[in-house]
Design a protein around this motif. Structure first.
Motif, mmCIF file in Angstrom:
data_model
loop_
_atom_site.group_PDB
_atom_site.id
_atom_site.type_symbol
_atom_site.label_atom_id
_atom_site.label_comp_id
_atom_site.label_asym_id
_atom_site.label_seq_id
_atom_site.Cartn_x
_atom_site.Cartn_y
_atom_site.Cartn_z
ATOM 1 N N GLY A 147 0.790 -1.225 0.000
ATOM 2 C CA GLY A 147 0.000 0.000 0.000
ATOM 3 C C GLY A 147 0.820 1.271 0.000
ATOM 4 O O GLY A 147 0.276 2.361 0.227
ATOM 5 N N CYS A 148 2.129 1.163 -0.285
ATOM 6 C CA CYS A 148 3.013 2.334 -0.230
ATOM 7 C C CYS A 148 3.728 2.547 -1.563
ATOM 8 O O CYS A 148 3.853 1.634 -2.376
ATOM 9 C CB CYS A 148 4.058 2.169 0.875
ATOM 10 S SG CYS A 148 3.389 2.063 2.549
ATOM 11 N N VAL A 149 4.200 3.769 -1.746
ATOM 12 C CA VAL A 149 5.059 4.113 -2.877
ATOM 13 C C VAL A 149 6.272 4.851 -2.337
ATOM 14 O O VAL A 149 6.265 5.349 -1.207
ATOM 15 C CB VAL A 149 4.333 4.998 -3.917
ATOM 16 C CG1 VAL A 149 3.170 4.249 -4.540
ATOM 17 C CG2 VAL A 149 3.854 6.304 -3.281
ATOM 18 N N GLU A 150 7.303 4.909 -3.155
ATOM 19 C CA GLU A 150 8.492 5.676 -2.797
ATOM 20 C C GLU A 150 8.490 6.989 -3.570
ATOM 21 O O GLU A 150 8.284 7.003 -4.781
ATOM 22 C CB GLU A 150 9.760 4.890 -3.110
ATOM 23 C CG GLU A 150 11.043 5.671 -2.815
ATOM 24 C CD GLU A 150 12.296 4.815 -2.945
ATOM 25 O OE1 GLU A 150 13.359 5.400 -3.235
ATOM 26 O OE2 GLU A 150 12.211 3.588 -2.757
ATOM 27 N N LEU A 151 8.707 8.079 -2.863
ATOM 28 C CA LEU A 151 8.847 9.393 -3.478
ATOM 29 C C LEU A 151 10.202 9.957 -3.071
ATOM 30 O O LEU A 151 10.553 9.947 -1.886
ATOM 31 C CB LEU A 151 7.726 10.335 -3.020
ATOM 32 C CG LEU A 151 6.315 9.939 -3.457
ATOM 33 C CD1 LEU A 151 5.281 10.804 -2.751
ATOM 34 C CD2 LEU A 151 6.152 10.073 -4.963
ATOM 35 N N ASN A 152 10.949 10.430 -4.066
ATOM 36 C CA ASN A 152 12.270 10.976 -3.802
ATOM 37 C C ASN A 152 12.233 12.488 -3.956
ATOM 38 O O ASN A 152 11.748 13.005 -4.964
ATOM 39 C CB ASN A 152 13.300 10.376 -4.759
ATOM 40 C CG ASN A 152 14.702 10.909 -4.520
ATOM 41 O OD1 ASN A 152 15.206 11.712 -5.284
ATOM 42 N ND2 ASN A 152 15.323 10.460 -3.448
ATOM 43 N N VAL A 153 12.708 13.196 -2.961
ATOM 44 C CA VAL A 153 12.726 14.660 -2.971
ATOM 45 C C VAL A 153 14.174 15.131 -3.002
ATOM 46 O O VAL A 153 14.987 14.717 -2.178
ATOM 47 C CB VAL A 153 12.011 15.240 -1.733
ATOM 48 C CG1 VAL A 153 12.070 16.772 -1.748
ATOM 49 C CG2 VAL A 153 10.560 14.764 -1.686
ATOM 50 N N LYS A 154 14.460 15.989 -3.971
ATOM 51 C CA LYS A 154 15.797 16.566 -4.093
ATOM 52 C C LYS A 154 15.713 18.075 -3.944
ATOM 53 O O LYS A 154 14.703 18.692 -4.311
ATOM 54 C CB LYS A 154 16.426 16.214 -5.437
ATOM 55 C CG LYS A 154 16.818 14.753 -5.573
ATOM 56 C CD LYS A 154 17.481 14.484 -6.910
ATOM 57 C CE LYS A 154 18.055 13.074 -6.955
ATOM 58 N NZ LYS A 154 17.035 12.041 -6.742
ATOM 59 N N GLY A 155 16.780 18.653 -3.418
ATOM 60 C CA GLY A 155 16.854 20.099 -3.275
ATOM 61 C C GLY A 155 18.213 20.603 -3.695
ATOM 62 O O GLY A 155 19.244 20.085 -3.247
ATOM 63 N N THR A 156 18.241 21.590 -4.576
ATOM 64 C CA THR A 156 19.498 22.171 -5.039
ATOM 65 C C THR A 156 19.588 23.633 -4.619
ATOM 66 O O THR A 156 18.573 24.327 -4.475
ATOM 67 C CB THR A 156 19.624 22.079 -6.573
ATOM 68 O OG1 THR A 156 18.481 22.691 -7.181
ATOM 69 C CG2 THR A 156 19.700 20.628 -7.011
ATOM 70 N N VAL A 157 20.805 24.092 -4.435
ATOM 71 C CA VAL A 157 21.059 25.456 -3.984
ATOM 72 C C VAL A 157 20.584 26.462 -5.019
ATOM 73 O O VAL A 157 20.812 26.297 -6.221
ATOM 74 C CB VAL A 157 22.565 25.655 -3.719
ATOM 75 C CG1 VAL A 157 22.863 27.117 -3.370
ATOM 76 C CG2 VAL A 157 23.034 24.731 -2.603
ATOM 77 N N LEU A 232 19.988 18.312 -0.661
ATOM 78 C CA LEU A 232 18.920 17.457 -0.152
ATOM 79 C C LEU A 232 18.655 16.334 -1.136
ATOM 80 O O LEU A 232 18.470 16.568 -2.331
ATOM 81 C CB LEU A 232 17.629 18.260 0.054
ATOM 82 C CG LEU A 232 16.354 17.452 0.354
ATOM 83 C CD1 LEU A 232 16.503 16.658 1.651
ATOM 84 C CD2 LEU A 232 15.133 18.372 0.421
ATOM 85 N N SER A 233 18.666 15.109 -0.644
ATOM 86 C CA SER A 233 18.223 13.944 -1.401
ATOM 87 C C SER A 233 17.675 12.960 -0.385
ATOM 88 O O SER A 233 18.429 12.366 0.393
ATOM 89 C CB SER A 233 19.370 13.309 -2.197
ATOM 90 O OG SER A 233 18.910 12.158 -2.875
ATOM 91 N N ALA A 234 16.382 12.811 -0.360
ATOM 92 C CA ALA A 234 15.745 11.939 0.629
ATOM 93 C C ALA A 234 14.619 11.165 -0.028
ATOM 94 O O ALA A 234 13.898 11.691 -0.877
ATOM 95 C CB ALA A 234 15.206 12.757 1.806
ATOM 96 N N SER A 235 14.494 9.892 0.355
ATOM 97 C CA SER A 235 13.411 9.056 -0.127
ATOM 98 C C SER A 235 12.405 8.850 1.000
ATOM 99 O O SER A 235 12.796 8.615 2.150
ATOM 100 C CB SER A 235 13.947 7.710 -0.615
ATOM 101 O OG SER A 235 14.698 7.879 -1.796
ATOM 102 N N PHE A 236 11.133 8.903 0.636
ATOM 103 C CA PHE A 236 10.055 8.780 1.612
ATOM 104 C C PHE A 236 9.140 7.632 1.208
ATOM 105 O O PHE A 236 8.710 7.560 0.055
ATOM 106 C CB PHE A 236 9.249 10.081 1.675
ATOM 107 C CG PHE A 236 10.051 11.275 2.110
ATOM 108 C CD1 PHE A 236 10.093 11.668 3.442
ATOM 109 C CD2 PHE A 236 10.774 12.018 1.181
ATOM 110 C CE1 PHE A 236 10.836 12.769 3.837
ATOM 111 C CE2 PHE A 236 11.518 13.122 1.566
ATOM 112 C CZ PHE A 236 11.546 13.502 2.898
ATOM 113 N N LEU A 237 8.878 6.749 2.148
ATOM 114 C CA LEU A 237 7.909 5.679 1.943
ATOM 115 C C LEU A 237 6.550 6.226 2.361
ATOM 116 O O LEU A 237 6.305 6.474 3.539
ATOM 117 C CB LEU A 237 8.272 4.453 2.773
ATOM 118 C CG LEU A 237 7.392 3.216 2.576
ATOM 119 C CD1 LEU A 237 7.566 2.656 1.165
ATOM 120 C CD2 LEU A 237 7.714 2.153 3.613
#
Length: 285
Positions: A147-157, A232-237
């Motif tokens: 019931g989950c997906v992975e979303l990856n969030v990146k942040g650049t200066v 920033l590079s983080a993966s969220f379940l």
């Protein structure tokens, strides 16, 4: 399932069970190493393995790597999506996309443990034996991402908000004044380096704020590799029903810190960062 391949391993390439969501090779396709795998002449029935799911799913309709038809092999309440391994295997764009398309078909039906590109098993019976031996662990991993997906969030200066930084930072303001009064090459270099450092510091602070806001909306969070530009590079379940809420939260943070940090979201992805198909003690060892 198993460690890197030996003569007794069910796979003939490096272990697929590593995670790295810091980058994507093609849209929503996890990064892969530029490897070449040649099928041994003595193993004509070698299989290319895409992923593992609970038994009972329909066969993915998408064509597999090198255009091969995909089929399912089942054992102990589990199934693996496979196709015949091509004679030569390279990370060409069309094959990366085919790999992802098969995983997308599987993920649309329920939880899946995704294999990375270029994972091979020498024979069907070897793969079935491994599924049987590791069934309790694999089933537990599947339930963990159901019931989950992975979303990856990146942040650049985001460069450019120098005036605001100088106004708020006493040391930076003093350095800017000294440089203005006695301008020379070295002074300009020192000022430029100080401003760049301050910009990165502000961006990293914004990145921490983003993770602090988003983590409560996810089941689990994994931090990825960063550098001076991509801070920033983080993966969220994320539970599938919470995906829209999560994306709204990312958009809100993007508006709040847009002068310091440019945010992007990739996904939904197969849950590469939140599964480990290897049991703690590999079977037979």
């Amino acid at each position: 399932m198993t460690a890197p391949a030996t003569t007794e391993s069910p796979f003939t390439t490096e272990s697929p069970y590593t995670t790295d969501t810091a980058a994507t090779a093609v849209a929503t396709t996890p990064a892969v190493a530029a490897v070449t795998a040649e099928e041994p002449a003595t193993a004509p029935k070698a299989l290319y393995v895409y992923g593992i799911a609970p038994a009972g799913i329909r066969t993915p309709r998408s064509a597999g790597v090198d255009g091969a038809p995909v089929r399912l092999v089942s054992e102990s309440g589990l199934c693996a999506a496979v196709s015949d391994a091509p004679p030569r295997l390279r990370p060409r764009r069309r094959d990366l996309q085919a790999h992802q398309a098969v995983l997308d078909d599987m993920a649309a039906q329920g939880p899946v443990l995704p294999m990375r590109f270029a994972v091979l098993s020498p024979r069907t019976d070897t793969l079935l034996s491994q599924l049987r031996a590791d069934a309790p662990h694999l089933t537990e991993q599947l339930e963990g991402v159901r019931g989950c997906v992975e979303l990856n969030v990146k942040g650049t200066v985001v460069p450019g908000h120098f005036a605001d930084l100088v106004r708020r930072d006493d040391q930076l303001r003093a350095l800017a004044l000294r440089t203005r009064r006695r301008p020379d090459y070295e002074a300009n270099v020192r000022l430029g380096e100080a401003i760049a450092l301050s910009v990165r510091r502000e961006a990293r602070r914004a990145a921490r704020e983003v993770v602090d806001r988003l983590a409560p909306l996810a089941v689990r969070t994994v931090q990825g590799t960063t550098d001076d530009e991509q801070v920033l590079s983080a993966s969220f379940l994320v539970r599938s029903g919470d995906e829209a809420r999560f994306r709204e939260a990312v958009a809100e943070r993007a508006r709040a810190c847009g002068d310091r940090l440019a945010l992007s979201v990739t996904g939904p992805l197969p849950c590469y960062s939140f599964v480990d198909p290897r049991p703690a003690t590999p079977a037979g060892r």
